[in-house]
Design an enzyme around this catalytic site. Structure first.
Site, mmCIF file in Angstrom:
data_model
loop_
_atom_site.group_PDB
_atom_site.id
_atom_site.type_symbol
_atom_site.label_atom_id
_atom_site.label_comp_id
_atom_site.label_asym_id
_atom_site.label_seq_id
_atom_site.Cartn_x
_atom_site.Cartn_y
_atom_site.Cartn_z
ATOM 1 N N ARG A 142 -1.646 8.364 4.333
ATOM 2 C CA ARG A 142 -0.801 6.908 4.125
ATOM 3 C C ARG A 142 1.195 7.404 4.675
ATOM 4 O O ARG A 142 0.602 7.790 3.886
ATOM 5 C CB ARG A 142 -0.927 5.756 3.361
ATOM 6 C CG ARG A 142 -1.006 4.042 4.286
ATOM 7 C CD ARG A 142 -0.653 2.928 3.101
ATOM 8 N NE ARG A 142 -0.192 2.355 3.288
ATOM 9 C CZ ARG A 142 0.051 1.283 2.753
ATOM 10 N NH1 ARG A 142 -0.286 1.326 1.253
ATOM 11 N NH2 ARG A 142 1.023 -0.128 3.201
ATOM 12 N N HIS A 143 1.597 6.618 5.517
ATOM 13 C CA HIS A 143 2.556 6.498 5.426
ATOM 14 C C HIS A 143 3.191 5.790 4.845
ATOM 15 O O HIS A 143 3.065 5.430 3.736
ATOM 16 C CB HIS A 143 3.345 6.199 6.506
ATOM 17 C CG HIS A 143 3.141 4.715 6.618
ATOM 18 N ND1 HIS A 143 4.249 3.512 5.860
ATOM 19 C CD2 HIS A 143 2.046 3.663 7.451
ATOM 20 C CE1 HIS A 143 3.136 2.492 5.718
ATOM 21 N NE2 HIS A 143 2.218 2.116 6.513
ATOM 22 N N ARG A 174 6.730 5.433 11.164
ATOM 23 C CA ARG A 174 6.478 5.298 9.377
ATOM 24 C C ARG A 174 5.712 6.276 9.667
ATOM 25 O O ARG A 174 5.827 6.846 8.805
ATOM 26 C CB ARG A 174 5.836 4.018 9.639
ATOM 27 C CG ARG A 174 5.061 3.119 9.967
ATOM 28 C CD ARG A 174 4.578 1.930 8.864
ATOM 29 N NE ARG A 174 4.253 0.979 9.588
ATOM 30 C CZ ARG A 174 3.426 0.552 10.789
ATOM 31 N NH1 ARG A 174 5.158 0.011 11.858
ATOM 32 N NH2 ARG A 174 2.858 -0.679 10.429
ATOM 33 N N HIS A 199 -2.399 4.679 8.210
ATOM 34 C CA HIS A 199 -1.822 3.450 7.802
ATOM 35 C C HIS A 199 -2.877 3.261 7.310
ATOM 36 O O HIS A 199 -3.846 3.432 7.439
ATOM 37 C CB HIS A 199 -1.514 2.247 8.983
ATOM 38 C CG HIS A 199 -0.165 2.941 10.135
ATOM 39 N ND1 HIS A 199 0.751 2.937 10.387
ATOM 40 C CD2 HIS A 199 -0.523 3.659 11.267
ATOM 41 C CE1 HIS A 199 1.372 3.296 10.891
ATOM 42 N NE2 HIS A 199 0.362 3.622 11.819
ATOM 43 N N GLU A 206 -1.944 0.996 13.234
ATOM 44 C CA GLU A 206 -2.155 0.621 12.528
ATOM 45 C C GLU A 206 -2.966 -0.745 12.792
ATOM 46 O O GLU A 206 -2.872 -0.714 13.596
ATOM 47 C CB GLU A 206 -1.552 -0.053 11.463
ATOM 48 C CG GLU A 206 -1.644 -1.495 10.730
ATOM 49 C CD GLU A 206 -2.248 -0.384 8.939
ATOM 50 O OE1 GLU A 206 -3.948 -1.226 9.936
ATOM 51 O OE2 GLU A 206 -2.181 -0.683 7.888
ATOM 52 N N ASN A 223 6.831 -3.131 3.631
ATOM 53 C CA ASN A 223 6.686 -3.037 3.392
ATOM 54 C C ASN A 223 7.155 -3.429 2.032
ATOM 55 O O ASN A 223 6.344 -4.089 0.812
ATOM 56 C CB ASN A 223 6.160 -1.313 2.441
ATOM 57 C CG ASN A 223 4.804 -0.921 3.530
ATOM 58 O OD1 ASN A 223 5.424 0.483 3.521
ATOM 59 N ND2 ASN A 223 4.629 -1.817 3.910
ATOM 60 N N GLN A 272 3.053 -5.016 8.932
ATOM 61 C CA GLN A 272 4.048 -4.808 9.563
ATOM 62 C C GLN A 272 2.415 -4.707 11.119
ATOM 63 O O GLN A 272 3.296 -4.910 12.293
ATOM 64 C CB GLN A 272 3.868 -3.681 9.505
ATOM 65 C CG GLN A 272 4.573 -3.197 8.499
ATOM 66 C CD GLN A 272 4.960 -1.818 7.518
ATOM 67 O OE1 GLN A 272 6.557 -1.422 8.573
ATOM 68 N NE2 GLN A 272 4.650 -1.402 6.601
#
Length: 202
Positions: free
Chosen positions: A7-8, A57, A152, A81, A14, A20
């Protein structure tokens, strides 16, 4: 072959608890720190290929990890995502607390979730994630030992849901997926086995 689903790092959205989706929000200062620490923690893993969502990201997080292996990050739109459509930017806490909110079931009853206009279902996200793995990652078996995919939370959870044969109602069950957490998967003969879920290297 081992697949690392990453995951970023953290973004300002966040931090602010905003949904997002496919909004292209960059890493914040802490997110960069997490990405750097994760790259350091994974430095002994020699990656043969590194793929990422084109959203900045995820791509930037992947670039930190790629530095140790000296390879370029390859992007694919299928790793983006989940798209929340008109709901992007909604506050997560408010969505969870308001049972009348169109996105409420995304978190509370995922098996009953119906996306807002322009959005995607869980099934659609899972389908494109698995399509990417089958068309791009599986053919690398035999030539690559370690492959990273930086994406994501929702799409990684969708893939892990499939691998661990969980029901959609349990989408949010189990371990929490922190920013820069890593799910490790073993691939042999096109079959995936989960080895670790949401491990952190920082």
């Amino acid at each position: 072959m081992r697949l690392y689903l990453v995951r970023h790092g953290e973004t300002e959205w966040n931090h602010l608890r905003k949904m997002q989706g496919q909004m292209d929000i960059p890493l914040n200062e802490y997110g960069i720190e997490l990405a750097e620490k994760t790259a350091e923690g994974m430095k002994d893993i020699k990656f043969d290929r590194i793929f990422a969502s084109p959203l900045v990201r995820a791509k930037k997080t992947a670039e930190y990890i790629a530095e140790n292996s000296g390879i370029l990050v390859e992007t694919d739109d299928r790793l983006k995502e989940i798209n929340f459509g008109e709901g992007e930017g909604s506050n997560i806490n408010e969505v969870k607390a308001d049972s009348s909110h169109p996105l409420h079931n995304f978190f509370i009853h995922p098996d009953q979730f119906i996306p807002m206009a322009g959005g995607e279902t869980f099934a659609e996200v899972q389908a494109r994630g698995l399509e990417f793995l089958k068309e791009v990652v599986f053919p690398l078996e035999g030539d690559a030992e370690n492959v990273a995919v930086v994406a994501h939370a929702a799409i990684i959870r969708s893939i892990m849901l499939y691998i661990k044969d969980r029901e959609l109602k349990d989408f949010w069950g189990g371990v929490y997926y922190k920013n820069c957490c890593v799910c490790e998967v073993y691939i042999r003969d096109g079959r995936m086995t989960a080895l670790e879920e949401a491990k952190v290297y920082y």
